[in-house]
Design a protein around this motif. Structure first.
Motif, PDB file in Angstrom:
ATOM      1  N   GLN A 239      -5.990  -1.447  -1.561  1.00  0.00           N
ATOM      2  CA  GLN A 239      -6.156  -0.330  -0.623  1.00  0.00           C
ATOM      3  C   GLN A 239      -5.598   0.957  -1.211  1.00  0.00           C
ATOM      4  O   GLN A 239      -6.225   2.026  -1.122  1.00  0.00           O
ATOM      5  N   ALA A 240      -4.404   0.869  -1.768  1.00  0.00           N
ATOM      6  CA  ALA A 240      -3.790   2.058  -2.361  1.00  0.00           C
ATOM      7  C   ALA A 240      -4.649   2.607  -3.487  1.00  0.00           C
ATOM      8  O   ALA A 240      -4.833   3.831  -3.613  1.00  0.00           O
TER       9      ALA A 240
ATOM     10  N   CYS B  83      -3.947  -1.082   7.962  1.00  0.00           N
ATOM     11  CA  CYS B  83      -3.182  -2.237   7.482  1.00  0.00           C
ATOM     12  C   CYS B  83      -2.750  -3.100   8.660  1.00  0.00           C
ATOM     13  O   CYS B  83      -1.660  -3.702   8.641  1.00  0.00           O
TER      14      CYS B  83
ATOM     15  N   ALA C 136       0.836  -1.203   0.000  1.00  0.00           N
ATOM     16  CA  ALA C 136       0.000   0.000   0.000  1.00  0.00           C
ATOM     17  C   ALA C 136       0.866   1.247   0.000  1.00  0.00           C
ATOM     18  O   ALA C 136       0.640   2.189  -0.774  1.00  0.00           O
TER      19      ALA C 136
END
Length: 464
Positions: free
Chosen positions: A240-241, A153, A71
């Motif tokens: 997620q990123a 995370c 991420a």
């Protein structure tokens, strides 16, 4: 760099980026920025304005492990202007197959420092802020308030509930993911950010809206216990990123000024993305499923209309997250007469002082396959608990879940697990099933499990 707690925004919904958004979008990109970010700026929907929003944004990544490493790489590569990383652990050899922001040469280094070193090599333009400690109820608000968007995370439910609660109170969007063994999940929460107490189906939920109760303690296993496939957790971190970049580039992280009626912009239907990687299948090795989630719940403990959750309460220990999630501790729940050290068990066995007995090893079969104590019978803890619960509900007996040699003899039973927690619960369950025969049959826990066996008896044992 350490944390700067001087820029603390309360629960009024004011975003760090909101105050300087216009100034940031008016500036010109440097030649290096044009060169570095040109390929993503030409993607439809991004453009110069989207890139400037990224450069003007502040993202907090909580956890520098299997999720946080990929991420962070893509967040840094995309040009987010300020990136904070929270983690109190150090790099270990066993991390490296999946935590791709670390390296063999940095084993023993704090994870935040290791990851920031890696990110600076990738992109030196962002400002990187290290928070080299674990997130707690006492420091969470001070840290999260410095950022526009949070990426969870982490790897335990208690911290996930804490992060979500603080994000609700500070009006911060949250991109949350989790992964273990061969599956992972991802969900975007509280986006667009909505003040606590505003409830309507069109508003995005918080973590408690989606997961009102934590999973049972027996199912809470870490990657160290259950294992993890690197590509699975990497896939979730990259996803997620992607969600974070989309939110920041489109300015969905900035709360609406209309706090009476809530956000004027609505995000798409909240969705829980589930990814599964099948090691046993030669065809179709992975799958994605998207489950539609509801909006905010009126009776939600954190964001509902009658919520009493406050930042001050969280700092004071209310709620108690570990108690809520019933996190197992290393404390001994058995009396001393029902426990024996690994060294004492080994010595008694070597001297012939132990009568004929049964040794149950409750590790999963993969752990068991790497090595075990001579004569041990594998009884995987998870399957044993499920079968024991089924027997209790259906009125069966111990014969339905245990080998005959365990049930049909009076031989003492010794139980060992990986670190000494599961074995204690197994001893208690065996007694509940009547295997102690009213106290006449000895059932003992080997304290400290196979970790203690390696430390006290056999240093060459392959403890995993």
């Amino acid at each position: 760099m350490g944390q700067d707690t001087g820029n603390h925004n309360g629960a009024n919904g004011a975003s760090v980026a909101e105050n300087s958004a216009q100034d940031g979008l008016a500036r010109r990109l440097t030649e290096e920025e044009f060169d570095r970010y040109s390929r993503q700026m030409i993607v439809p929907g991004m453009g110069k304005q989207g890139q400037l929003r990224l450069i003007n944004s502040r993202v907090l990544i909580i956890g520098a492990g299997g999720l946080g490493c990929p991420a962070a790489q893509y967040i840094a590569g995309a040009g987010v202007g300020t990136i904070g990383i929270v983690d109190g652990d150090v790099v270990e050899m066993s991390n490296l197959h999946r935590q791709v922001g670390h390296a063999t040469s940095r084993i023993g280094m704090k994870k935040v420092d290791s990851l920031i070193s890696h990110l600076r090599g990738l992109n030196p333009l962002p400002t990187y802020i290290a928070h080299p400690f674990h997130l707690t109820p006492q420091n969470a608000a001070d840290i999260i308030s410095q950022y526009d968007l949070v990426m969870d995370c982490t790897d335990n439910p208690a911290t996930r509930y804490l992060i979500s609660d603080v994000c609700v109170l500070l009006c911060r969007p949250l991109v949350s993911a989790a992964s273990v063994q061969k599956s992972g999940q991802l969900i975007v929460l509280n986006c667009p950010p909505t003040p606590q107490g505003l409830v309507d189906g069109k508003y995005a939920p918080c973590y408690r809206c989606c997961f009102r109760k934590p999973p049972p303690p027996s199912s809470m296993v870490s990657c160290g216990e259950a294992g993890i496939m690197g590509p699975v957790v990497g896939m979730m971190g990259v996803a997620q990123a992607g969600e974070a970049i989309k939110i920041l580039a489109s300015a969905l992280h900035i709360p609406s000024q209309n706090t009476e009626n809530g956000p004027e912009r609505n995000l798409q239907q909240p969705t829980l993305l589930i990814y599964t990687y099948d090691l046993d299948s030669a065809v179709g090795p992975y799958s994605f499923r998207a489950l539609k989630m509801g909006g905010r719940k009126k009776n939600c403990f954190a964001c509902g209309e009658n919520s009493t959750l406050t930042l001050e309460g969280i700092k004071a220990g209310n709620p108690n997250y570990e108690q809520f999630c019933s996190i197992p501790t290393a404390s001994c729940n058995l009396p001393p007469e029902e426990r024996i050290t690994a060294a004492a068990y080994h010595a008694a066995k070597e001297k012939g002082e132990l009568p004929e007995h049964i040794l149950l090893d409750t590790r999963e079969k993969e752990h068991f396959s790497f090595g075990s104590i001579d004569g041990a019978v594998n009884l995987p803890f998870g399957k044993f608990l499920m079968k024991a619960a089924a027997v209790k509900r259906g009125g069966g007996s111990a014969r339905d879940i245990l080998p005959p040699e365990v049930v049909d003899t009076d031989a003492p039973i010794f139980v060992v697990c990986r670190r000494g927690l599961d074995s204690q619960e197994t001893v208690a369950k065996l007694k509940e099933l009547g295997l102690d025969k009213g106290g006449k049959r000895k059932i003992m826990d080997i304290a400290g499990g196979m970790k203690a066996w390696k430390e006290e008896v056999d240093p060459s044992f392959p403890f995993i």
